[in-house]
Motif scaffolding. Structure first.
Motif, PDB file in Angstrom:
ATOM      1  N   THR A 104      33.852  37.086  43.099  1.00  0.00           N
ATOM      2  CA  THR A 104      33.564  38.522  42.990  1.00  0.00           C
ATOM      3  C   THR A 104      32.427  38.818  42.022  1.00  0.00           C
ATOM      4  N   GLY A 105      32.152  37.897  41.130  1.00  0.00           N
ATOM      5  CA  GLY A 105      31.083  38.110  40.159  1.00  0.00           C
ATOM      6  C   GLY A 105      31.535  38.779  38.872  1.00  0.00           C
ATOM      7  N   SER A 106      32.795  39.195  38.802  1.00  0.00           N
ATOM      8  CA  SER A 106      33.293  39.811  37.568  1.00  0.00           C
ATOM      9  C   SER A 106      34.810  39.741  37.530  1.00  0.00           C
ATOM     10  N   VAL A 107      35.343  39.985  36.337  1.00  0.00           N
ATOM     11  CA  VAL A 107      36.789  40.051  36.173  1.00  0.00           C
ATOM     12  C   VAL A 107      37.230  41.442  36.621  1.00  0.00           C
ATOM     13  N   PRO A 108      38.333  41.560  37.355  1.00  0.00           N
ATOM     14  CA  PRO A 108      38.782  42.888  37.791  1.00  0.00           C
ATOM     15  C   PRO A 108      39.029  43.821  36.604  1.00  0.00           C
ATOM     16  N   ASP A 109      38.690  45.076  36.792  1.00  0.00           N
ATOM     17  CA  ASP A 109      38.859  46.100  35.751  1.00  0.00           C
ATOM     18  C   ASP A 109      40.297  46.610  35.798  1.00  0.00           C
ATOM     19  N   PHE A 110      41.036  46.361  34.723  1.00  0.00           N
ATOM     20  CA  PHE A 110      42.438  46.787  34.672  1.00  0.00           C
ATOM     21  C   PHE A 110      42.568  48.291  34.454  1.00  0.00           C
ATOM     22  N   GLY A 111      41.485  48.965  34.142  1.00  0.00           N
ATOM     23  CA  GLY A 111      41.527  50.402  33.895  1.00  0.00           C
ATOM     24  C   GLY A 111      41.479  51.237  35.156  1.00  0.00           C
ATOM     25  N   THR A 112      41.165  50.620  36.288  1.00  0.00           N
ATOM     26  CA  THR A 112      41.076  51.382  37.537  1.00  0.00           C
ATOM     27  C   THR A 112      42.186  50.962  38.491  1.00  0.00           C
ATOM     28  N   THR A 113      42.498  51.857  39.405  1.00  0.00           N
ATOM     29  CA  THR A 113      43.515  51.556  40.408  1.00  0.00           C
ATOM     30  C   THR A 113      43.067  50.393  41.286  1.00  0.00           C
ATOM     31  N   GLU A 114      41.782  50.389  41.671  1.00  0.00           N
ATOM     32  CA  GLU A 114      41.269  49.305  42.515  1.00  0.00           C
ATOM     33  C   GLU A 114      41.380  47.957  41.806  1.00  0.00           C
ATOM     34  N   GLY A 115      41.085  47.932  40.505  1.00  0.00           N
ATOM     35  CA  GLY A 115      41.190  46.696  39.733  1.00  0.00           C
ATOM     36  C   GLY A 115      42.617  46.193  39.651  1.00  0.00           C
ATOM     37  N   LYS A 116      43.545  47.119  39.441  1.00  0.00           N
ATOM     38  CA  LYS A 116      44.959  46.745  39.379  1.00  0.00           C
ATOM     39  C   LYS A 116      45.441  46.222  40.730  1.00  0.00           C
ATOM     40  N   GLU A 117      44.985  46.861  41.807  1.00  0.00           N
ATOM     41  CA  GLU A 117      45.363  46.399  43.137  1.00  0.00           C
ATOM     42  C   GLU A 117      44.781  45.017  43.424  1.00  0.00           C
ATOM     43  N   ALA A 118      43.553  44.795  42.974  1.00  0.00           N
ATOM     44  CA  ALA A 118      42.928  43.477  43.168  1.00  0.00           C
ATOM     45  C   ALA A 118      43.705  42.403  42.415  1.00  0.00           C
ATOM     46  N   VAL A 119      44.083  42.688  41.179  1.00  0.00           N
ATOM     47  CA  VAL A 119      44.851  41.718  40.386  1.00  0.00           C
ATOM     48  C   VAL A 119      46.198  41.447  41.051  1.00  0.00           C
ATOM     49  N   ALA A 120      46.841  42.487  41.560  1.00  0.00           N
ATOM     50  CA  ALA A 120      48.128  42.297  42.249  1.00  0.00           C
ATOM     51  C   ALA A 120      47.946  41.410  43.475  1.00  0.00           C
ATOM     52  N   GLY A 121      46.884  41.609  44.211  1.00  0.00           N
ATOM     53  CA  GLY A 121      46.615  40.778  45.389  1.00  0.00           C
ATOM     54  C   GLY A 121      46.351  39.331  45.018  1.00  0.00           C
ATOM     55  N   TYR A 122      45.536  39.121  43.973  1.00  0.00           N
ATOM     56  CA  TYR A 122      45.246  37.755  43.531  1.00  0.00           C
ATOM     57  C   TYR A 122      46.519  37.070  43.041  1.00  0.00           C
ATOM     58  N   ALA A 123      47.332  37.807  42.288  1.00  0.00           N
ATOM     59  CA  ALA A 123      48.582  37.235  41.777  1.00  0.00           C
ATOM     60  C   ALA A 123      49.521  36.868  42.931  1.00  0.00           C
ATOM     61  N   PHE A 124      49.589  37.737  43.931  1.00  0.00           N
ATOM     62  CA  PHE A 124      50.438  37.471  45.093  1.00  0.00           C
ATOM     63  C   PHE A 124      50.016  36.177  45.778  1.00  0.00           C
ATOM     64  N   ILE A 125      48.735  36.030  46.014  1.00  0.00           N
ATOM     65  CA  ILE A 125      48.225  34.820  46.682  1.00  0.00           C
ATOM     66  C   ILE A 125      48.476  33.584  45.817  1.00  0.00           C
TER      67      ILE A 125
END
Length: 168
Positions: A104-125
């Motif tokens: 992705t080129g960066s660490v997901p931003d935990f301050g945004t909903t999209e970042g939190k959703e991305a982290v949840a998806g990565y964790a799930f996988i």
């Protein structure tokens, strides 16, 4: 299509459903608790294998859990399992984070909903991957058990030596 009778697919599906019901009945009737799919019970019975009276199974008719093999290996098995698990998590978590950053080129931003959703998806996988390879991690631990016993456990845990007493 329909031409006066059920299609081959419908007939095959109905027959498969009957076999599954027979298998579920077979395992529950034999004292088991869960269904086994795909004719496994019938095949095991015919082959004289696991789950058959007199076969190499535990009294419940189910194979021995793999973690029981670790416990049977004693201290060395438990230490070996702990080392392999620690190694897996210490190596795989940073690699997973590096893979996310590389793709992705960066660490997901935990301050945004999209970042939190991305982290949840990565964790799930990642967690599903970790769960899928549990048998390989346990197999590695069991394979390392003799080496761990010789080179680690025996260095730190001394077996009690029987004291020799002089008898009068």
């Amino acid at each position: 299509g329909w031409q006066g009778g059920p299609s081959r697919a419908a007939t095959a599906g109905r027959d498969a459903g009957r076999r599954v019901k027979e298998d579920v009945h077979d395992i529950r009737g034999a004292g088991g608790a869960a269904p086994v799919w795909g004719g496994a019970v019938r095949a095991r019975r015919e082959a004289g294998g696991v789950g058959v009276e007199g076969g190499p199974a535990d009294p419940g008719g189910m194979p021995e859990p793999i973690t029981a093999k670790i416990k049977k290996a004693g201290r060395a098995g438990v230490v070996s399992y702990a080392i392999t698990e620690l190694g897996f998590w210490v190596i795989s978590v940073p690699l997973a984070v590096a893979a996310v950053v590389a793709t992705t080129g960066s660490v997901p931003d935990f301050g945004t909903t999209e970042g939190k959703e991305a982290v949840a998806g990565y964790a799930f996988i990642f967690l599903n991957f970790a769960r899928v390879i549990v048998p390989a991690r346990i197999a590695l631990a069991l394979a390392l058990t003799p080496w761990i016993d010789r080179n680690v456990v025996s260095k730190f845990v001394k077996d009690p030596v029987a004291e020799e007493c002089e008898v009068d």
